[in-house]
Design a protein around this motif. Structure first.
Motif, PDB file in Angstrom:
ATOM      1  N   TYR A   1       0.884  -1.174   0.000  1.00  0.00           N
ATOM      2  CA  TYR A   1       0.000   0.000   0.000  1.00  0.00           C
ATOM      3  C   TYR A   1       0.908   1.205   0.000  1.00  0.00           C
ATOM      4  O   TYR A   1       1.810   1.302   0.844  1.00  0.00           O
ATOM      5  CB  TYR A   1      -0.915  -0.026   1.220  1.00  0.00           C
TER       6      TYR A   1
ATOM      7  N   TYR B   1       1.403  11.856   0.766  1.00  0.00           N
ATOM      8  CA  TYR B   1       0.847  12.875   1.639  1.00  0.00           C
ATOM      9  C   TYR B   1       1.388  14.242   1.229  1.00  0.00           C
ATOM     10  O   TYR B   1       2.517  14.379   0.774  1.00  0.00           O
ATOM     11  CB  TYR B   1       1.225  12.590   3.103  1.00  0.00           C
TER      12      TYR B   1
ATOM     13  N   PRO C   1       0.385  16.501   7.731  1.00  0.00           N
ATOM     14  CA  PRO C   1       0.264  15.925   6.385  1.00  0.00           C
ATOM     15  C   PRO C   1      -1.162  15.453   6.126  1.00  0.00           C
ATOM     16  O   PRO C   1      -1.849  14.997   7.049  1.00  0.00           O
ATOM     17  CB  PRO C   1       1.233  14.736   6.426  1.00  0.00           C
TER      18      PRO C   1
ATOM     19  N   LEU D   1      -3.571  13.043   3.394  1.00  0.00           N
ATOM     20  CA  LEU D   1      -3.535  12.029   2.343  1.00  0.00           C
ATOM     21  C   LEU D   1      -3.938  12.652   1.010  1.00  0.00           C
ATOM     22  O   LEU D   1      -4.986  13.283   0.891  1.00  0.00           O
ATOM     23  CB  LEU D   1      -4.476  10.881   2.694  1.00  0.00           C
TER      24      LEU D   1
ATOM     25  N   ARG E   1      -2.236   0.682  -4.867  1.00  0.00           N
ATOM     26  CA  ARG E   1      -1.872  -0.678  -4.478  1.00  0.00           C
ATOM     27  C   ARG E   1      -1.189  -1.343  -5.668  1.00  0.00           C
ATOM     28  O   ARG E   1      -1.417  -0.952  -6.804  1.00  0.00           O
ATOM     29  CB  ARG E   1      -3.116  -1.438  -4.032  1.00  0.00           C
TER      30      ARG E   1
ATOM     31  N   GLY F   1      -3.745  -5.637  13.156  1.00  0.00           N
ATOM     32  CA  GLY F   1      -2.816  -5.537  14.264  1.00  0.00           C
ATOM     33  C   GLY F   1      -1.890  -4.363  14.092  1.00  0.00           C
ATOM     34  O   GLY F   1      -2.317  -3.241  13.907  1.00  0.00           O
TER      35      GLY F   1
ATOM     36  N   TYR G   1      -0.418  -2.338  12.188  1.00  0.00           N
ATOM     37  CA  TYR G   1      -0.287  -1.667  10.902  1.00  0.00           C
ATOM     38  C   TYR G   1       0.433  -0.343  11.090  1.00  0.00           C
ATOM     39  O   TYR G   1       0.126   0.428  11.974  1.00  0.00           O
ATOM     40  CB  TYR G   1      -1.697  -1.439  10.341  1.00  0.00           C
TER      41      TYR G   1
ATOM     42  N   ASN H   1      -6.314   2.393  15.275  1.00  0.00           N
ATOM     43  CA  ASN H   1      -4.872   2.657  15.293  1.00  0.00           C
ATOM     44  C   ASN H   1      -4.564   4.132  15.534  1.00  0.00           C
ATOM     45  O   ASN H   1      -5.166   5.006  14.916  1.00  0.00           O
ATOM     46  CB  ASN H   1      -4.255   2.261  13.946  1.00  0.00           C
TER      47      ASN H   1
ATOM     48  N   TYR I   1      -2.613  -0.082  18.535  1.00  0.00           N
ATOM     49  CA  TYR I   1      -3.657  -0.624  17.673  1.00  0.00           C
ATOM     50  C   TYR I   1      -4.891  -1.056  18.464  1.00  0.00           C
ATOM     51  O   TYR I   1      -5.815  -1.651  17.920  1.00  0.00           O
ATOM     52  CB  TYR I   1      -3.133  -1.759  16.802  1.00  0.00           C
TER      53      TYR I   1
ATOM     54  N   SER J   1      -5.863   5.952  12.261  1.00  0.00           N
ATOM     55  CA  SER J   1      -6.223   5.230  11.055  1.00  0.00           C
ATOM     56  C   SER J   1      -7.196   4.112  11.384  1.00  0.00           C
ATOM     57  O   SER J   1      -7.104   3.494  12.451  1.00  0.00           O
ATOM     58  CB  SER J   1      -4.974   4.650  10.388  1.00  0.00           C
TER      59      SER J   1
ATOM     60  N   GLY K   1      -7.234   1.389   9.637  1.00  0.00           N
ATOM     61  CA  GLY K   1      -6.457   0.172   9.482  1.00  0.00           C
ATOM     62  C   GLY K   1      -5.732   0.170   8.150  1.00  0.00           C
ATOM     63  O   GLY K   1      -5.708   1.174   7.439  1.00  0.00           O
ATOM     64  N   TRP K   2      -5.191  -0.962   7.797  1.00  0.00           N
ATOM     65  CA  TRP K   2      -4.415  -1.076   6.571  1.00  0.00           C
ATOM     66  C   TRP K   2      -5.232  -0.638   5.360  1.00  0.00           C
ATOM     67  O   TRP K   2      -6.385  -0.995   5.215  1.00  0.00           O
ATOM     68  CB  TRP K   2      -3.953  -2.517   6.361  1.00  0.00           C
ATOM     69  N   GLY K   3      -4.577   0.133   4.500  1.00  0.00           N
ATOM     70  CA  GLY K   3      -5.223   0.545   3.267  1.00  0.00           C
ATOM     71  C   GLY K   3      -6.071   1.798   3.393  1.00  0.00           C
ATOM     72  O   GLY K   3      -6.602   2.288   2.395  1.00  0.00           O
ATOM     73  N   TYR K   4      -6.207   2.317   4.588  1.00  0.00           N
ATOM     74  CA  TYR K   4      -7.044   3.503   4.770  1.00  0.00           C
ATOM     75  C   TYR K   4      -6.232   4.768   4.990  1.00  0.00           C
ATOM     76  O   TYR K   4      -6.775   5.838   5.112  1.00  0.00           O
ATOM     77  CB  TYR K   4      -8.011   3.300   5.930  1.00  0.00           C
ATOM     78  N   GLY K   5      -4.937   4.669   5.044  1.00  0.00           N
ATOM     79  CA  GLY K   5      -4.140   5.862   5.254  1.00  0.00           C
ATOM     80  C   GLY K   5      -4.285   6.407   6.662  1.00  0.00           C
ATOM     81  O   GLY K   5      -5.022   5.866   7.488  1.00  0.00           O
ATOM     82  N   TYR K   6      -3.584   7.469   6.913  1.00  0.00           N
ATOM     83  CA  TYR K   6      -3.634   8.132   8.202  1.00  0.00           C
ATOM     84  C   TYR K   6      -4.363   9.457   8.077  1.00  0.00           C
ATOM     85  O   TYR K   6      -4.313  10.108   7.038  1.00  0.00           O
ATOM     86  CB  TYR K   6      -2.228   8.507   8.684  1.00  0.00           C
TER      87      TYR K   6
ATOM     88  N   PHE L   1      -3.865  12.957  10.091  1.00  0.00           N
ATOM     89  CA  PHE L   1      -2.960  13.618  11.023  1.00  0.00           C
ATOM     90  C   PHE L   1      -3.625  14.795  11.719  1.00  0.00           C
ATOM     91  O   PHE L   1      -4.508  15.450  11.160  1.00  0.00           O
ATOM     92  CB  PHE L   1      -1.732  14.161  10.283  1.00  0.00           C
TER      93      PHE L   1
END
Lengths: 114, 112
Positions: A32, A36, A44, A46, A51, A98, A100, B31, B50, B94, B96-101, B103
């Protein structure tokens, strides 16, 4: 060990030109890849993400190109505008729940001059 | 939109003080993360979490600790502030995975 290498560190582009920022990674488990954008005094935000099942993703003037075999990805900003002047970070993460987390490049400061 | 709120934009603390940086998110994200940002060094991960009461060390945890008693709140603690901890501190959350952060706007901490 820096896992995501970003270049250049700074970039000056004329208004209307194309800005190109490159990132390279070593960890083949990354899957992934977000970019940013950070303006001074802000956190920052997104901008766009990709992917590895696609080679290119476009959103407006912003395009990510992805080369899985070379382990490289890049951000192209078409028709660059002074309002695009900001610091750009590439990032990468591995899959799974977990713990990530994203690994960031060191950033590129883009200045678009009129 | 998800909002990540950091309690202070600017802080000035003395060497040796115990410093608390607070971060709250309003989108039920699992997260949460603390980074510090320094010129030429980019974003470096200090700690992340997490789940409530769970924490993991990032790349530069020395001199820091964290607390996550509630899902929406993640605190960074400088046990005894030192001048080399002068920096911009960024909190993120976030799904989770794939969703970005997402800030927060950051806290610029100066230790004198």
């Amino acid at each position: 060990q820096q896992q995501v290498k970003q270049s250049p560190q700074s970039l000056i582009v004329q208004k209307g030109g194309i800005s190109i920022i490159n990132c390279a990674y070593e960890n083949t488990a990354f899957d992934y890849f977000p970019w940013y954008q950070q303006f001074p005094g802000k956190g920052p935000a997104l901008l766009i993400a990709i992917r590895p099942d696609v080679s290119e993703k476009k959103e407006g003037r912003f395009t990510i190109s992805f080369n899985k075999s070379a382990k490289q990805f890049s951000l192209h900003i078409m028709d660059s505008q002074p309002g695009d002047s900001a610091t750009y970070f590439c990032a990468a993460s591995t899959p799974g729940a977990g713990s990530y987390q994203l690994t960031f490049g060191k950033g590129t400061k883009l200045s678009v001059i009129p | 939109d998800v909002k990540v709120t950091q309690s202070s934009r600017y802080l000035v603390k003395r060497t040796g003080e115990k410093v608390f940086l607070e971060c709250v998110q309003d989108m039920d994200h699992e997260n949460m993360f603390w980074y510090r940002q320094d010129p030429g060094l980019g974003l470096r991960l200090i700690y992340f979490s997490y789940d409530v009461k769970m924490k993991e060390k990032g790349d530069i945890p020395e001199g820091y600790s964290v607390s996550r008693e509630k899902k929406e709140r993640f605190s960074l603690i400088l046990e005894s502030a030192s001048t080399n901890q002068t920096s911009m501190y960024l909190c993120a959350s976030s799904f989770g995975w794939g969703y970005g952060y997402t800030f927060g706007s950051g806290t610029r901490l100066t230790v004198v």
